[in-house]
Design an enzyme around this catalytic site. Structure first.
Site, PDB file in Angstrom:
ATOM      1  CD  GLN A 190      -5.130  -0.846   9.498  1.00  0.00           C
ATOM      2  OE1 GLN A 190      -5.827  -1.821   9.782  1.00  0.00           O
ATOM      3  NE2 GLN A 190      -3.805  -0.847   9.652  1.00  0.00           N
ATOM      4  CB  SER A 243      -1.917  -3.390   2.372  1.00  0.00           C
ATOM      5  OG  SER A 243      -0.809  -4.170   2.723  1.00  0.00           O
ATOM      6  CG  HIS A 247       0.780  -6.862   5.337  1.00  0.00           C
ATOM      7  ND1 HIS A 247       1.003  -6.505   6.646  1.00  0.00           N
ATOM      8  CD2 HIS A 247       1.082  -5.773   4.600  1.00  0.00           C
ATOM      9  CE1 HIS A 247       1.420  -5.246   6.685  1.00  0.00           C
ATOM     10  NE2 HIS A 247       1.478  -4.781   5.453  1.00  0.00           N
ATOM     11  CB  THR A 276       8.425 -10.224 -13.544  1.00  0.00           C
ATOM     12  OG1 THR A 276       9.284  -9.987 -14.653  1.00  0.00           O
ATOM     13  CG2 THR A 276       7.732 -11.570 -13.687  1.00  0.00           C
ATOM     14  CG  ASN A 316      -2.523   3.739  10.937  1.00  0.00           C
ATOM     15  OD1 ASN A 316      -2.935   4.804  10.476  1.00  0.00           O
ATOM     16  ND2 ASN A 316      -1.291   3.591  11.378  1.00  0.00           N
ATOM     17  CB  CYS A 344       4.569   2.380  10.301  1.00  0.00           C
ATOM     18  SG  CYS A 344       3.621   1.204   9.374  1.00  0.00           S
ATOM     19  CB  ALA A 395      -0.918  -0.002   1.217  1.00  0.00           C
ATOM     20  CB  THR A 396       4.250   1.973   1.351  1.00  0.00           C
ATOM     21  OG1 THR A 396       3.888   1.700   2.716  1.00  0.00           O
ATOM     22  CG2 THR A 396       5.252   3.110   1.304  1.00  0.00           C
TER      23      THR A 396
HETATM   24  N1  PLP Z   1      -1.913   2.748   5.318  1.00  0.00           N
HETATM   25  C1  PLP Z   1      -2.335   2.360   6.526  1.00  0.00           C
HETATM   26  C2  PLP Z   1      -3.544   3.014   7.121  1.00  0.00           C
HETATM   27  C3  PLP Z   1      -1.656   1.351   7.220  1.00  0.00           C
HETATM   28  O1  PLP Z   1      -2.081   0.972   8.428  1.00  0.00           O
HETATM   29  C4  PLP Z   1      -0.504   0.765   6.630  1.00  0.00           C
HETATM   30  C5  PLP Z   1       0.293  -0.240   7.353  1.00  0.00           C
HETATM   31  O2  PLP Z   1       0.435  -0.209   8.554  1.00  0.00           O
HETATM   32  C6  PLP Z   1      -0.116   1.203   5.341  1.00  0.00           C
HETATM   33  C7  PLP Z   1      -0.842   2.193   4.722  1.00  0.00           C
HETATM   34  C8  PLP Z   1       1.077   0.632   4.660  1.00  0.00           C
HETATM   35  O3  PLP Z   1       0.791  -0.641   4.131  1.00  0.00           O
HETATM   36  P1  PLP Z   1       1.957  -1.538   3.516  1.00  0.00           P
HETATM   37  O4  PLP Z   1       2.602  -2.229   4.671  1.00  0.00           O
HETATM   38  O5  PLP Z   1       1.255  -2.499   2.597  1.00  0.00           O
HETATM   39  O6  PLP Z   1       2.871  -0.640   2.796  1.00  0.00           O
END
Ligand code: PLP
Length: 376
Positions: free
Chosen positions: A178, A198, A200, A236, A148, A322, A68-69
């Protein structure tokens, strides 16, 4: 083990693990013209369809990324490089995840005007505050759906609908990480041009994310090369991870309401027990997403409590995973009093958690209050 750190990451489901293994075994490159390549491509398309369906979108509106980042970086930097050539204002919130916040900081240094909408005194967001921050010079509005750290749900549908009506050229981006598969979600109803997801966080594998980009919206890609993902994201495709993402998503489809009901019961029990235990303060409230709950244990530093709980095989988080080692600025933004900020822990649920586990957590916190107070 009691795992209450599902907002940081979730345990991959058995179906997701099986799908990843299958993807490793079927190792063809989706770009290859032979049968092995075609089989891999078909698996990726099935996963794309599952994710699109979960958003009420078309599969050609879904693009796979590494996380997601990457999705949010591409959305924000890409918007700045397209609509941002003419319009220099970005509207966001003061409680975004760093994957959004740091991009906005970087663009501010490059000369963009960034407006960070703050929560009101009671910690809630008003759609009007986001709407009134946008103007005719706004290239992008980027706001998260669910915070989050506190589980606060932001009024994105109302805000984005009004903004798109007033300023159709302004791009709207929503970090739905989230909220995805936890709340009913429709890209169209949300009026989002771009959405970040994301795997995970929904019991899929790490290292795979996705972007929804509404048909007709064009933003430049960050990765150039072989032209995979219809030229939008070269490199890829990670077939095993894409398959794992698709499997995780399919498994949760159809059970959003039922899971929400279950975690709401867990939260009700958590809040009830917190209310009965002296020294525990609630940061999250009944309007937050019940999956994510911040509480503060007065007088106990969150990291000390986290390790105390860990010794009893109970896993929680101190603020956002994070921001390891860094103090959360988000908690301050939500108007948590100074004397509680270092004592906040995040208890984040998934559908597998039970009320017994919640009771064990509060029992262990009470134990910590007694034994750690003696040390002080
Ligand atoms: N956005 C939110 C609200 C999140 O909680 C997180 C991860 O903690 C992310 C983005 C980032 O996701 P990713 O680990 O897939 O980069």
């Amino acid at each position: 083990m009691i795992y209450f750190d599902n907002a940081a990451t979730t345990k991959p489901s058995e179906g997701a693990v099986r799908a990843v293994i299958k993807g490793l075994e079927h190792f063809g490159n989706p770009s290859s013209l032979h049968g092995l390549g075609l089989a891999a491509e078909q698996e990726c398309e099935a996963a794309r369809e599952a994710i699109a369906a979960a958003l009420g979108a078309r599969s050609e509106e879904i693009f796979f990324t590494s996380c997601a980042t990457e999705s949010s970086n591409t959305a924000i930097m890409g918007s700045a490089r397209s609509v941002g050539k003419r319009k220099k204002r970005i509207v966001t919130t003061s409680v975004e995840h760093p994957s959004v916040a740091v991009c906005c900081d970087a663009l501010e240094e490059q000369g963009f005007e960034v407006v960070r909408v703050q929560p009101r005194e009671d910690g809630t967001y008003a759609a009007e505050d986001i709407i009134s921050a946008a103007d005719n010079n706004t290239c992008l509005v980027s706001c998260m759906l669910v915070n989050n750290e506190t589980g606060r749900i932001l009024p994105i549908e109302k805000a984005f609908n009004a903004i798109k009506k007033k300023f159709p050229q302004t791009l709207t981006h929503c970090d739905c990480v989230q909220g995805f598969m936890k709340l009913p979600l429709s890209a169209k109803k949300l009026s989002a041009d771009i959405i970040s997801l994301s795997a995970h966080k929904i019991h899929g594998p790490k290292g795979i994310g996705a972007m929804y980009i509404r048909k007709g919206v064009h933003i430049p890609s960050l990765l150039l090369g072989g032209g995979q993902e219809k030229g939008f994201r070269s490199g890829t495709e990670s077939v095993p991870l894409i398959m794992g993402f698709g499997a995780a998503c399919s498994e949760l489809t159809g059970s959003i309401a039922q899971r929400l009901e279950h975690v709401s019961r867990l939260r009700a029990r958590l809040f009830e027990l917190c209310g009965q235990t002296e020294g525990i303060e609630l940061i999250s409230d009944d309007d937050c997403l019940p999956y994510i709950n911040s509480i503060a244990v007065r007088g106990l530093r969150s990291e000390v409590l986290l390790h105390f709980l860990e010794q009893r095989e109970i896993y929680v988080s101190s603020g956002s995973a994070c921001s390891k080692g860094k103090k959360s600025t988000v908690i301050k933004e939500f108007h948590v009093p100074d004397d509680l900020r270092d004592s906040v822990i995040r208890v984040s649920f998934c559908h597998d958690n039970t009320e017994d586990e919640v009771e064990s957590l509060i029992g262990a916190i009470s134990e910590a209050q007694k034994s750690l107070a003696k040390i002080k």
